[in-house]
Design an enzyme around this catalytic site. Structure first.
Site, PDB file in Angstrom:
ATOM      1  N   CYS A 152      25.210  22.573 -78.115  1.00 48.36           N
ATOM      2  CA  CYS A 152      24.891  22.909 -76.728  1.00 48.36           C
ATOM      3  C   CYS A 152      23.390  22.774 -76.506  1.00 48.36           C
ATOM      4  O   CYS A 152      22.593  23.429 -77.179  1.00 48.36           O
ATOM      5  CB  CYS A 152      25.327  24.330 -76.383  1.00 48.36           C
TER       6      CYS A 152
ATOM      7  N   ASN B  76      24.131  19.293 -66.376  1.00 51.92           N
ATOM      8  CA  ASN B  76      24.465  20.708 -66.230  1.00 51.92           C
ATOM      9  C   ASN B  76      23.629  21.519 -67.207  1.00 51.92           C
ATOM     10  O   ASN B  76      23.292  21.064 -68.299  1.00 51.92           O
ATOM     11  CB  ASN B  76      25.955  20.958 -66.465  1.00 51.92           C
ATOM     12  N   ALA B  77      23.295  22.729 -66.760  1.00 52.84           N
ATOM     13  CA  ALA B  77      22.622  23.683 -67.650  1.00 52.84           C
ATOM     14  C   ALA B  77      23.235  25.056 -67.406  1.00 52.84           C
ATOM     15  O   ALA B  77      22.579  25.979 -66.949  1.00 52.84           O
ATOM     16  CB  ALA B  77      21.122  23.695 -67.396  1.00 52.84           C
TER      17      ALA B  77
END
Lengths: 303, 245
Positions: A131, A69-70
């Site tokens: 993140c 995921n981004a």
């Protein structure tokens, strides 16, 4: 204390199962699937000082036994979280909740944490220095022990609630990062965030993810996560929250044997909206099978 | 929304790459045309979102194109096999838009959700005019099915091998309609956006993580704020669309 209960930084959890930030929204999407009060707690969507839309799409890519995921920390900003999301959350979840915080400067981390710390619903602050999907924030802090210590000190200077630092696995020496967080005053460590990964579409010869790279998670990362939880739990004296590819009661027990006091579930929630409930329901029977009386007694059981 | 097991009762090819699968199960949470289901498949991590094509009591029809591992696996399944579905996902088309004469524009594998929509619009007593677009004659499916419902159907092929040559937007300025609904590849949706003169609804496709609003994997910007294609979409009003680039 019940058979499943554990104590995380002074707050008792009915069980160690905690949906991970970014995979559980603010809880109410999942409250449509089951009563989320069965959870130990949950870590809500990562919050920044200002609203963020995040990255362009595609933000998601399939992988063998996992996904990339981004998303890029899409969230409405701390003001809207406090004014809108927390009151909505209170309608479906009555236990202390974990507030996940991200930032792009020490001041931003400090201010966002100060505002969330003041909310009675918030039991813990989970500070995301890991993140992989934003530039100049998140993982940029989490890969440097000095920066991790400074973020921790900044947050601790305003926090009255326990502070956990959520660490990135994209480092050479996870133990030095964890120790830096503890030196900065961290009350606990949570790990691992996602592993930096990539996929290429053979038809277009372009990265599947618009942001090119993203965070890899899912069952495939479990052994890496378990190893890092083990290393950190044996190097620091504060509680460790283990996560990374956990999808079964057996995985939860394995994480706890490695040293985790509580266990977060991430990507599994996205493919099975009932994953956490199923894991909690399956724990007693799985414990029976392995001769475990209480979960609390197995924490760090493997030397 | 519900997670439930469906049993395949039919799975057959309509063209070289497009398949029709009929399933039996608890369809109770499927409330609108244009919604989708998210399918769990062996050995694949993420579920595969497929739009609802038709609904008859406890029977659900999906029409899908084989484009990768997931849909290839589906194409190989046979009657009697079970599939784990999340149902009732997405908003679906709004049937309350005022209209007497409705235009549906579908391209390729964007056509299936328009079938249930056409049925429901016809049941409301509306006149339904359908424009179906394909690349070549051998890709055509559902032309007769739409006719059998009582729709006025025009088929377009890009190479002119069947029907009218060109795109579903060809000659649209001569068409009379009060509202339109569309689903298809993005270049087609952009052309429909430019060529239509009334209000209408667009169904969008995006790579999804969960399909039920948790992961923010399919977010888009609209005039009315950020929306999740899987939750506040996949259907958006023409007036709220913001095209990227």
């Amino acid at each position: 204390m019940g058979r499943l209960s554990v104590n995380l930084c002074g707050i008792e959890l009915d069980n160690p199962v905690i949906p991970a930030s970014g995979t559980f929204g603010y809880g109410y999407e999942f409250a449509e699937w089951y009563d989320i009060n069965v959870l130990g707690t949950f870590s809500f969507k990562g919050t920044t000082l200002e609203p963020r839309f995040g990255n362009p799409t595609p933000r998601i890519a399939e992988c063998t036994a996992g996904m990339i995921n981004a998303v890029g920390l899409q969230n409405p900003g701390v003001k809207a979280v406090i004014e809108h999301e927390l009151p909505e959350m209170a309608k479906v979840f009555r236990k202390p909740v974990m507030a996940n915080v991200s930032g792009f400067s020490l001041d931003e981390y400090r201010e966002t944490c100060r505002l969330l710390d003041a909310q009675p619903q918030v039991g813990w602050l989970e500070v995301n220095v890991s993140c992989p999907n934003v530039h100049g924030g998140g993982m940029a802090f989490g890969t440097d022990p000095d920066a991790v210590r400074r973020v921790t000190e900044a947050v601790k200077s305003v926090a009255t609630k326990p502070v956990l630092l959520k660490l990135s696995p994209n480092v050479t020496d996870i133990v030095s990062i964890a120790k830096a967080a503890v030196d900065g005053g961290a009350d606990g460590i949570s790990l691992i965030n996602t592993l930096l990964g990539m996929r290429i579409d053979l038809k277009t010869r372009r990265p599947v993810i618009a942001n090119k790279m993203g965070g890899f998670s899912g069952s495939a990362v479990f052994p890496v996560a378990l190893r890092m939880v083990y290393q950190v739990a044996h190097a620091v004296s504060v509680p460790v929250v283990g996560m990374g590819g956990v999808s079964s009661p057996e995985n939860v027990i394995e994480m706890m044997l490695a040293g985790a006091t509580a266990v977060q579930i991430g990507a599994a929630n996205l493919v099975d909206p009932m994953a956490c409930k199923r894991i909690i329901d399956g724990l007693p029977e799985t414990m029976d099978r392995y001769g475990i009386a209480t979960l609390n007694e197995i924490i760090g059981g493997v030397c | 929304m519900k997670e439930t097991l469906f049993t395949i009762i039919e799975n057959r090819p309509l063209t070289d790459t497009v398949y029709l699968m009929r399933l039996s199960g608890d369809t109770g949470d499927i409330t609108a045309a244009g919604q989708f289901v998210n399918i769990r498949l062996d050995g694949l991590f993420l579920r595969r979102p497929i739009s609802v094509c038709d609904l008859n009591g406890q029977e659900l029809t999906l029409v899908y194109k084989v484009v990768g591992k997931g849909t290839a696996q589906m194409a190989g399944m046979v009657s009697g096999e079970a599939l784990d579905l999340l149902t009732g996902l997405g908003n679906g088309y709004d049937l309350t838009l005022p209209a007497e004469r409705v235009l549906l524009l579908g391209g390729g594998v964007g056509i299936p959700p328009l079938y249930l929509l056409a049925k429901r619009l016809l049941a409301q007593g509306k006149t339904v005019c359908v424009r179906l677009g394909f690349n070549h004659a051998d890709e055509i499916f559902f032309e007769n099915e739409f006719r059998a419902l009582g729709c006025e159907v025009t088929v377009f092929t890009v190479d002119g091998s069947a029907g009218e040559k060109g795109f579903v937007t060809n000659g649209l300025d001569r068409e009379r309609y009060d509202v339109f609904y569309t689903c298809g590849p993005e270049p087609m949706l952009r052309a429909v956006y430019r060529s239509t003169v009334t209000s209408g609804q667009f169904s969008f496709e995006e790579r999804m993580g969960c399909g039920f609003g948790a992961c923010m994997g399919c977010s888009c910007r609209t005039i009315t704020g950020y929306k999740r294609i899987c939750r506040e979409g996949p259907v958006l009003m023409k007036e709220e669309i913001l095209w990227e680039d």
